[in-house]
Design a protein around this motif. Structure first.
Motif, PDB file in Angstrom:
ATOM      1  N   ALA A   1      36.595 -21.367  17.779  1.00 48.99           N
ATOM      2  CA  ALA A   1      37.509 -21.098  16.665  1.00 48.99           C
ATOM      3  C   ALA A   1      38.825 -21.826  16.861  1.00 48.99           C
ATOM      4  CB  ALA A   1      37.751 -19.596  16.541  1.00 48.99           C
ATOM      5  N   GLY A   2      39.297 -22.428  15.799  1.00 45.74           N
ATOM      6  CA  GLY A   2      40.590 -23.092  15.846  1.00 45.74           C
ATOM      7  C   GLY A   2      41.702 -22.061  15.812  1.00 45.74           C
ATOM      8  N   SER A   3      42.880 -22.435  16.262  1.00 46.82           N
ATOM      9  CA  SER A   3      43.997 -21.509  16.273  1.00 46.82           C
ATOM     10  C   SER A   3      45.297 -22.248  16.031  1.00 46.82           C
ATOM     11  CB  SER A   3      44.072 -20.784  17.618  1.00 46.82           C
ATOM     12  OG  SER A   3      45.201 -19.950  17.667  1.00 46.82           O
ATOM     13  N   SER A   4      46.165 -21.609  15.280  1.00 46.28           N
ATOM     14  CA  SER A   4      47.508 -22.162  15.089  1.00 46.28           C
ATOM     15  C   SER A   4      48.488 -21.447  15.999  1.00 46.28           C
ATOM     16  CB  SER A   4      47.929 -22.002  13.622  1.00 46.28           C
ATOM     17  OG  SER A   4      48.028 -20.631  13.298  1.00 46.28           O
ATOM     18  N   HIS A   5      47.977 -20.681  16.959  1.00 47.25           N
ATOM     19  CA  HIS A   5      48.819 -19.832  17.794  1.00 47.25           C
ATOM     20  C   HIS A   5      49.080 -20.414  19.181  1.00 47.25           C
ATOM     21  CE1 HIS A   5      47.969 -16.911  14.685  1.00 47.25           C
ATOM     22  NE2 HIS A   5      46.694 -17.019  14.934  1.00 47.25           N
ATOM     23  N   GLY A   6      48.722 -21.643  19.447  1.00 43.07           N
ATOM     24  CA  GLY A   6      48.924 -22.208  20.780  1.00 43.07           C
ATOM     25  C   GLY A   6      47.645 -22.117  21.581  1.00 43.07           C
ATOM     26  N   ILE A   7      47.274 -20.906  22.009  1.00 40.60           N
ATOM     27  CA  ILE A   7      45.954 -20.703  22.606  1.00 40.60           C
ATOM     28  C   ILE A   7      45.184 -19.808  21.658  1.00 40.60           C
ATOM     29  CG2 ILE A   7      46.888 -20.886  24.943  1.00 40.60           C
ATOM     30  CD1 ILE A   7      46.220 -17.878  25.256  1.00 40.60           C
ATOM     31  N   GLY A   8      43.872 -19.839  21.767  1.00 41.36           N
ATOM     32  CA  GLY A   8      43.042 -19.046  20.883  1.00 41.36           C
ATOM     33  C   GLY A   8      42.968 -17.586  21.300  1.00 41.36           C
ATOM     34  N   LEU A   9      42.494 -16.768  20.393  1.00 42.76           N
ATOM     35  CA  LEU A   9      42.376 -15.337  20.638  1.00 42.76           C
ATOM     36  C   LEU A   9      41.460 -15.040  21.818  1.00 42.76           C
ATOM     37  CD1 LEU A   9      42.903 -12.404  19.882  1.00 42.76           C
ATOM     38  CD2 LEU A   9      41.028 -12.592  18.228  1.00 42.76           C
ATOM     39  N   LEU A  10      40.320 -15.706  21.881  1.00 42.43           N
ATOM     40  CA  LEU A  10      39.387 -15.427  22.974  1.00 42.43           C
ATOM     41  C   LEU A  10      39.984 -15.807  24.328  1.00 42.43           C
ATOM     42  CD1 LEU A  10      35.992 -16.431  21.359  1.00 42.43           C
ATOM     43  CD2 LEU A  10      37.078 -14.178  21.490  1.00 42.43           C
ATOM     44  N   GLU A  11      40.770 -16.877  24.361  1.00 40.92           N
ATOM     45  CA  GLU A  11      41.451 -17.251  25.607  1.00 40.92           C
ATOM     46  C   GLU A  11      42.500 -16.203  25.991  1.00 40.92           C
ATOM     47  OE1 GLU A  11      39.814 -20.976  23.813  1.00 40.92           O
ATOM     48  OE2 GLU A  11      41.107 -19.401  23.024  1.00 40.92           O
ATOM     49  N   ALA A  12      43.192 -15.661  24.999  1.00 39.44           N
ATOM     50  CA  ALA A  12      44.186 -14.617  25.276  1.00 39.44           C
ATOM     51  C   ALA A  12      43.515 -13.358  25.810  1.00 39.44           C
ATOM     52  CB  ALA A  12      44.981 -14.303  24.015  1.00 39.44           C
ATOM     53  N   VAL A  13      42.358 -13.009  25.271  1.00 34.62           N
ATOM     54  CA  VAL A  13      41.608 -11.850  25.770  1.00 34.62           C
ATOM     55  C   VAL A  13      41.128 -12.108  27.197  1.00 34.62           C
ATOM     56  CG1 VAL A  13      39.521 -10.454  25.450  1.00 34.62           C
ATOM     57  CG2 VAL A  13      40.966 -11.033  23.479  1.00 34.62           C
ATOM     58  N   ASP A  14      40.634 -13.308  27.458  1.00 37.46           N
ATOM     59  CA  ASP A  14      40.195 -13.651  28.820  1.00 37.46           C
ATOM     60  C   ASP A  14      41.356 -13.570  29.812  1.00 37.46           C
ATOM     61  OD1 ASP A  14      37.536 -14.014  28.160  1.00 37.46           O
ATOM     62  OD2 ASP A  14      37.708 -16.190  27.941  1.00 37.46           O
ATOM     63  N   LEU A  15      42.534 -14.038  29.414  1.00 39.11           N
ATOM     64  CA  LEU A  15      43.704 -13.950  30.283  1.00 39.11           C
ATOM     65  C   LEU A  15      44.059 -12.491  30.555  1.00 39.11           C
ATOM     66  CD1 LEU A  15      46.075 -15.224  31.798  1.00 39.11           C
ATOM     67  CD2 LEU A  15      47.319 -15.297  29.609  1.00 39.11           C
ATOM     68  N   ALA A  16      44.062 -11.665  29.522  1.00 41.30           N
ATOM     69  CA  ALA A  16      44.358 -10.240  29.698  1.00 41.30           C
ATOM     70  C   ALA A  16      43.313  -9.575  30.591  1.00 41.30           C
ATOM     71  CB  ALA A  16      44.427  -9.541  28.345  1.00 41.30           C
ATOM     72  N   ARG A  17      42.054  -9.982  30.451  1.00 41.06           N
ATOM     73  CA  ARG A  17      40.983  -9.433  31.300  1.00 41.06           C
ATOM     74  C   ARG A  17      41.257  -9.786  32.758  1.00 41.06           C
ATOM     75  NH1 ARG A  17      36.748 -11.244  28.683  1.00 41.06           N
ATOM     76  NH2 ARG A  17      36.172  -9.251  27.778  1.00 41.06           N
ATOM     77  N   THR A  18      41.617 -11.033  33.008  1.00 43.52           N
ATOM     78  CA  THR A  18      41.919 -11.490  34.369  1.00 43.52           C
ATOM     79  C   THR A  18      43.097 -10.720  34.964  1.00 43.52           C
ATOM     80  OG1 THR A  18      41.078 -13.702  33.881  1.00 43.52           O
ATOM     81  CG2 THR A  18      42.576 -13.505  35.750  1.00 43.52           C
ATOM     82  N   LEU A  19      44.090 -10.420  34.131  1.00 39.31           N
ATOM     83  CA  LEU A  19      45.289  -9.714  34.589  1.00 39.31           C
ATOM     84  C   LEU A  19      45.121  -8.189  34.594  1.00 39.31           C
ATOM     85  CD1 LEU A  19      47.968 -11.838  32.695  1.00 39.31           C
ATOM     86  CD2 LEU A  19      47.339 -11.968  35.128  1.00 39.31           C
ATOM     87  N   GLY A  20      43.947  -7.707  34.156  1.00 43.55           N
ATOM     88  CA  GLY A  20      43.711  -6.266  34.109  1.00 43.55           C
ATOM     89  C   GLY A  20      44.551  -5.569  33.047  1.00 43.55           C
ATOM     90  N   ARG A  21      44.766  -6.240  31.909  1.00 45.89           N
ATOM     91  CA  ARG A  21      45.661  -5.704  30.871  1.00 45.89           C
ATOM     92  C   ARG A  21      44.945  -5.515  29.535  1.00 45.89           C
ATOM     93  NH1 ARG A  21      51.355  -8.345  30.650  1.00 45.89           N
ATOM     94  NH2 ARG A  21      51.724  -6.317  29.716  1.00 45.89           N
ATOM     95  N   LEU A  22      43.688  -5.069  29.576  1.00 48.67           N
ATOM     96  CA  LEU A  22      42.956  -4.817  28.345  1.00 48.67           C
ATOM     97  C   LEU A  22      43.017  -3.334  27.993  1.00 48.67           C
ATOM     98  CD1 LEU A  22      39.739  -6.944  28.936  1.00 48.67           C
ATOM     99  CD2 LEU A  22      41.530  -7.389  27.256  1.00 48.67           C
ATOM    100  N   PRO A  23      42.999  -3.019  26.693  1.00 45.97           N
ATOM    101  CA  PRO A  23      42.879  -1.617  26.299  1.00 45.97           C
ATOM    102  C   PRO A  23      41.448  -1.134  26.565  1.00 45.97           C
ATOM    103  CG  PRO A  23      42.828  -3.014  24.368  1.00 45.97           C
ATOM    104  CD  PRO A  23      43.093  -3.913  25.551  1.00 45.97           C
ATOM    105  N   GLY A  24      41.216   0.146  26.420  1.00 46.80           N
ATOM    106  CA  GLY A  24      39.876   0.692  26.640  1.00 46.80           C
ATOM    107  C   GLY A  24      38.851   0.180  25.647  1.00 46.80           C
ATOM    108  N   ARG A  25      39.296  -0.103  24.449  1.00 46.40           N
ATOM    109  CA  ARG A  25      38.416  -0.647  23.406  1.00 46.40           C
ATOM    110  C   ARG A  25      39.211  -1.708  22.652  1.00 46.40           C
ATOM    111  NH1 ARG A  25      35.419   2.701  18.522  1.00 46.40           N
ATOM    112  NH2 ARG A  25      34.184   0.939  17.810  1.00 46.40           N
ATOM    113  N   LEU A  26      38.577  -2.853  22.395  1.00 52.80           N
ATOM    114  CA  LEU A  26      39.252  -3.966  21.733  1.00 52.80           C
ATOM    115  C   LEU A  26      38.289  -4.620  20.747  1.00 52.80           C
ATOM    116  CD1 LEU A  26      41.789  -5.752  21.520  1.00 52.80           C
ATOM    117  CD2 LEU A  26      40.856  -7.133  23.391  1.00 52.80           C
TER     118      LEU A  26
END
Length: 145
Positions: free
Chosen positions: A83-108
């Motif tokens: 998916a293209g993004s106008s946000h700098g990085i894409g949503l899936l990359e942001a979720v992966d980063l949050a997963r790596t940092l242990g910063r995900l909500p219980g349900r997303l």
């Protein structure tokens, strides 16, 4: 719920538009947030939330206006991986980063609205406009469950 996008970028305005549609209908404990910035900041927005729903424009090759309802804590779907993004990085990359940092909500969850374009200054396509109520209904259904 977090509506991601930019009001001045055609179909990319879908997320904020849905946030405005549902804001006064969300149950206690739920808030409609419009996010127009860097997606790496999403983990700050959902910090402390047990559940978060993100509404964003996506590009997967599906017909314009198609609504995608995706559990982002499961393996990311390949159809949205490019998916293209106008946000700098894409949503899936942001979720992966949050997963790596242990910063995900219980349900997303992602409520993705298939976009035609995100050109600066262009109006939202009619196909996307017509499907925003469906996206809003999915958000409310999840919030009220």
């Amino acid at each position: 719920m977090i509506g991601v996008g930019h009001d001045d970028r055609a179909d990319d305005a879908a997320g904020p538009a849905v946030a405005r549609m549902v804001a006064s209908h969300l149950p206690d404990g739920w808030h409609a947030i419009e996010h127009h910035g860097d997606l790496t900041a999403l983990s700050d927005l959902w910090q402390g939330m047990e559940e978060a729903v993100i509404v964003d424009a996506v590009v997967s090759g599906a017909p314009v206006g198609t609504i995608h309802h995706v559990d982002l804590l499961a393996e990311p779907p390949s159809r949205l991986a490019a998916a293209g993004s106008s946000h700098g990085i894409g949503l899936l990359e942001a979720v992966d980063l949050a997963r790596t940092l242990g910063r995900l909500p219980g349900r997303l969850t992602l409520v993705g609205v298939e976009a035609l374009q995100a050109a600066v200054g262009a109006p939202m396509s009619l196909e996307v406009q017509c499907h925003l109520p469906v996206a809003a209904a999915l958000v409310l259904e999840q919030a009220l469950a």
